[in-house]
Design an enzyme around this catalytic site. Structure first.
Site, PDB file in Angstrom:
ATOM      1  CE  LYS A  22     -15.390   2.603   4.580  1.00  0.00           C
ATOM      2  NZ  LYS A  22     -14.496   3.727   4.242  1.00  0.00           N
ATOM      3  CG  ASN A  23     -12.518   1.920   1.331  1.00  0.00           C
ATOM      4  OD1 ASN A  23     -13.288   2.672   1.919  1.00  0.00           O
ATOM      5  ND2 ASN A  23     -11.440   1.408   1.909  1.00  0.00           N
ATOM      6  CB  CYS A 119      -8.659  10.865  11.202  1.00  0.00           C
ATOM      7  SG  CYS A 119      -7.728   9.569  10.412  1.00  0.00           S
ATOM      8  NE  ARG A 124      -6.284   8.200   6.636  1.00  0.00           N
ATOM      9  CZ  ARG A 124      -7.422   7.539   6.539  1.00  0.00           C
ATOM     10  NH1 ARG A 124      -8.213   7.429   7.562  1.00  0.00           N
ATOM     11  NH2 ARG A 124      -7.764   6.974   5.405  1.00  0.00           N
ATOM     12  CG  ASP A 308      -8.856  -0.501   5.786  1.00  0.00           C
ATOM     13  OD1 ASP A 308      -8.234   0.275   6.537  1.00  0.00           O
ATOM     14  OD2 ASP A 308      -9.447  -0.123   4.760  1.00  0.00           O
ATOM     15  NE  ARG A 401     -16.548   6.880   8.758  1.00  0.00           N
ATOM     16  CZ  ARG A 401     -15.227   6.874   8.596  1.00  0.00           C
ATOM     17  NH1 ARG A 401     -14.439   6.899   9.640  1.00  0.00           N
ATOM     18  NH2 ARG A 401     -14.686   6.848   7.403  1.00  0.00           N
TER      19      ARG A 401
HETATM   20  C1  UD1 Z   1      -7.605   4.355   1.802  1.00  0.00           C
HETATM   21  C2  UD1 Z   1      -8.836   3.668   2.346  1.00  0.00           C
HETATM   22  C3  UD1 Z   1      -8.612   3.237   3.797  1.00  0.00           C
HETATM   23  C4  UD1 Z   1      -7.337   2.401   3.895  1.00  0.00           C
HETATM   24  C5  UD1 Z   1      -6.157   3.112   3.243  1.00  0.00           C
HETATM   25  C6  UD1 Z   1      -4.923   2.238   3.188  1.00  0.00           C
HETATM   26  C7  UD1 Z   1     -10.658   4.692   1.138  1.00  0.00           C
HETATM   27  C8  UD1 Z   1     -11.830   5.591   1.165  1.00  0.00           C
HETATM   28  N1  UD1 Z   1      -9.967   4.583   2.262  1.00  0.00           N
HETATM   29  O1  UD1 Z   1      -7.394   5.539   2.563  1.00  0.00           O
HETATM   30  O2  UD1 Z   1      -9.730   2.458   4.207  1.00  0.00           O
HETATM   31  O3  UD1 Z   1      -7.043   2.192   5.262  1.00  0.00           O
HETATM   32  O4  UD1 Z   1      -6.482   3.483   1.897  1.00  0.00           O
HETATM   33  O5  UD1 Z   1      -5.190   1.047   2.532  1.00  0.00           O
HETATM   34  O6  UD1 Z   1     -10.389   4.045   0.133  1.00  0.00           O
HETATM   35  N2  UD1 Z   1      -0.308   9.715   2.563  1.00  0.00           N
HETATM   36  C9  UD1 Z   1       0.417  10.891   2.616  1.00  0.00           C
HETATM   37  N3  UD1 Z   1       0.046  11.912   1.790  1.00  0.00           N
HETATM   38  C10 UD1 Z   1      -1.028  11.803   0.951  1.00  0.00           C
HETATM   39  C11 UD1 Z   1      -1.764  10.615   0.910  1.00  0.00           C
HETATM   40  C12 UD1 Z   1      -1.375   9.581   1.729  1.00  0.00           C
HETATM   41  O7  UD1 Z   1       1.384  11.018   3.373  1.00  0.00           O
HETATM   42  O8  UD1 Z   1      -1.317  12.774   0.235  1.00  0.00           O
HETATM   43  C13 UD1 Z   1       0.071   8.587   3.433  1.00  0.00           C
HETATM   44  C14 UD1 Z   1      -0.994   8.274   4.493  1.00  0.00           C
HETATM   45  O9  UD1 Z   1      -0.837   9.077   5.639  1.00  0.00           O
HETATM   46  C15 UD1 Z   1      -0.729   6.805   4.745  1.00  0.00           C
HETATM   47  C16 UD1 Z   1      -0.309   6.281   3.371  1.00  0.00           C
HETATM   48  O10 UD1 Z   1       0.097   7.425   2.627  1.00  0.00           O
HETATM   49  O11 UD1 Z   1       0.347   6.656   5.650  1.00  0.00           O
HETATM   50  C17 UD1 Z   1      -1.376   5.554   2.597  1.00  0.00           C
HETATM   51  O12 UD1 Z   1      -2.587   6.266   2.692  1.00  0.00           O
HETATM   52  P1  UD1 Z   1      -3.690   6.255   1.536  1.00  0.00           P
HETATM   53  O13 UD1 Z   1      -3.533   5.058   0.692  1.00  0.00           O
HETATM   54  O14 UD1 Z   1      -3.694   7.581   0.873  1.00  0.00           O
HETATM   55  O15 UD1 Z   1      -5.021   6.107   2.401  1.00  0.00           O
HETATM   56  P2  UD1 Z   1      -6.423   6.673   2.008  1.00  0.00           P
HETATM   57  O16 UD1 Z   1      -6.529   6.754   0.535  1.00  0.00           O
HETATM   58  O17 UD1 Z   1      -6.725   7.890   2.800  1.00  0.00           O
END
Ligand code: UD1
Length: 443
Positions: A22-23, A119, A124, A308, A401
């Protein structure tokens, strides 16, 4: 809303094929926005609600999703894109919708996307994505709950993420793909799904290299040719089925996986006593142990233990022989499943980002509620392990999902599991009715 009804206590035995990731599918599908010259073809795409959402989003931008000859093949034509906005309704159901920012900026120099907000698993934010876009010369404005980004042109820059972000890294790579000059991304996330997207883009004419584990260099190109890619296997679905074998003391062969992406999950499950035999680079067999040993787990970005998989491993630890500490380091609120696991008889205490799990002799079936995608998987696993009574998991739209035909795959392994459709009267059959239905082995 559909519910899942499970009669647990039976070992899962057999072979299961793992779907495409999915990701990885999500960023690759949106990257088609940058390939407007001809049809994009993406293979091994799982049939999931999140994929339906991203298809809906692309269609709303003006792209055409064409009929294909195979259920896991997507054909997308993006030459008709004439809208650059991802509305609140779509972003709120799937925050990965923010991934359209990168390719829309690259191709059309503009995008307007609803802010995802919080969420179930935490705040996030997308500040890392937006700050990186600014460095590429993009103007970022936030108004009325939407982020608007635009630029005359994007110029390569050096970007260093405060902490690695998966979708942040993907968004910046896509934005930089058609930019002028070179972009260096430091402290980039290392998840294999990012490298799958890079492979898809490079095969289509992009120039992107991971020069060090956490450094990615994107040399902007003028134009991309054709997107034609087979998505890599879903390592989280694979890990979930591995836990299904361990938690039911079963014996499962997984195929169509990438073993090298499962290293930390294999290590932790082996430590817990499961016997894992690697058949090949794309298949393994996992036999659950009679006595499950407690193992501490600490989540962190790839290549460490995936957040995850935290909820699923916790389900396993609830029936382990001792005490363990599960530490969640990636998201601040990812223990929503704890209260539900306790309803099944688990003994868990949460302190900040630690969960202390004391193994109990058995779980017993109960009505529980899914709160997020991986939490729902952990409740299904706990239900499969509950040796007494039925477990009903409600709100399984979360599960839909991210897991393709989960109840079908589990039933094929001998699980007694049934989806009760929201439209069906009196939703949950009682225990006797369920047995009379003649499901699986228990009947
Ligand atoms: C992706 C995955 C999700 C997985 C996560 C962590 C997808 C579609 N989703 O989510 O399944 O659980 O990686 O492996 O690939 N953060 C910030 N600011 C930002 C971006 C991130 O503070 O602009 C923080 C987030 O709150 C979190 C951490 O960074 O604490 C890592 O998040 P991130 O790797 O960005 O997660 P996603 O990409 O949303």
């Amino acid at each position: 809303m559909d519910k899942m009804v499970i009669e647990g206590g039976f070992p899962l035995i057999g072979e299961v094929s793992i779907s495409g990731s999915k990701n990885a599918s999500l960023p690759i599908i949106v990257s088609s926005i940058m390939f407007d010259g001809c049809d994009s073809e993406i293979h091994n795409v799982p049939d999931l609600e999140d994929i339906k959402t991203i298809k809906k989003l692309l269609t709303s931008l003006g792209a055409e999703i064409k009929e294909s000859d195979k259920p896991d093949k997507l054909i997308i034509n993006t030459s008709g894109i004439n809208n650059y906005e991802a509305p609140y309704d779509l972003v709120k159901t799937m925050r990965a919708s923010v991934l359209v920012l990168g390719p829309l900026l690259a191709k059309y120099k503009r995008a307007r996307v609803s802010l995802p907000g919080g969420c179930a698993i935490g705040a996030r934010p997308i500040d890392f994505h937006l700050n990186a876009f600014k460095l590429l010369g993009v103007t970022v404005e936030v108004e009325h709950g939407y982020v608007e980004v635009y630029a005359d042109k994007l110029k390569g820059a050096e970007i260093s993420f405060p902490i690695p972000s998966v979708t942040g890294t993907e968004n910046v790579i896509m934005a930089a793909t058609l930019a002028e000059g070179t972009t260096v991304i430091k402290n980039a996330a290392r998840e294999p799904e990012i490298d799958d997207m890079i492979l898809a883009l490079n095969n289509g004419g992009a120039d992107i290299k991971r020069t060090e584990p956490s450094v990615i260099i994107v040399n902007g190109v003028k134009k991309l040719n054709k997107l034609n890619h087979k998505v890599l296997p879903d390592r989280i679905e694979a890990g979930t089925f591995m836990v299904a074998s361990a938690v039911t003391k079963g014996d499962i062969v997984l195929k169509d996986i990438n073993v090298s992406h499962l290293r930390t999950v294999i290590d932790k499950l082996s430590e817990s006593g499961a016997k894992i035999i690697i058949n090949s680079s794309s298949s393994l067999r996992i036999k659950g142990a009679k006595t499950i040993k407690s193992v501490d787990i600490s989540t962190a970005p790839y290549p460490d233990f995936p957040t995850d998989m935290q909820a699923q491993m916790m389900a396993l630890m609830t029936i382990s022989s001792g005490l363990c500490v599960i530490t969640e380091n990636v998201f601040e609120n990812r223990f929503m499943h704890v209260a539900e696991l306790i309803r099944l008889g688990a003994s868990i205490k949460v302190r900040n980002n630690f969960a202390i799990v004391k193994g109990v002799r058995k779980l017993s079936g109960a009505e529980v509620m899914a709160t997020d995608l991986r939490a729902s998987a952990s409740l299904v696993l706990a239900g499969l392990a509950s040796s007494d009574g039925l477990t009903t998991v409600s709100r399984i739209y979360h599960l839909d999902r991210g897991y393709e035909k989960m109840e079908k795959k589990l039933s094929n392994l001998g699980a007694i599991i049934s989806r009760v459709k929201a439209s069906e009267p009196s939703a949950i059959p009682d225990e006797q009715v369920f047995k009379d239905l003649n499901y699986g082995k228990g009947a």
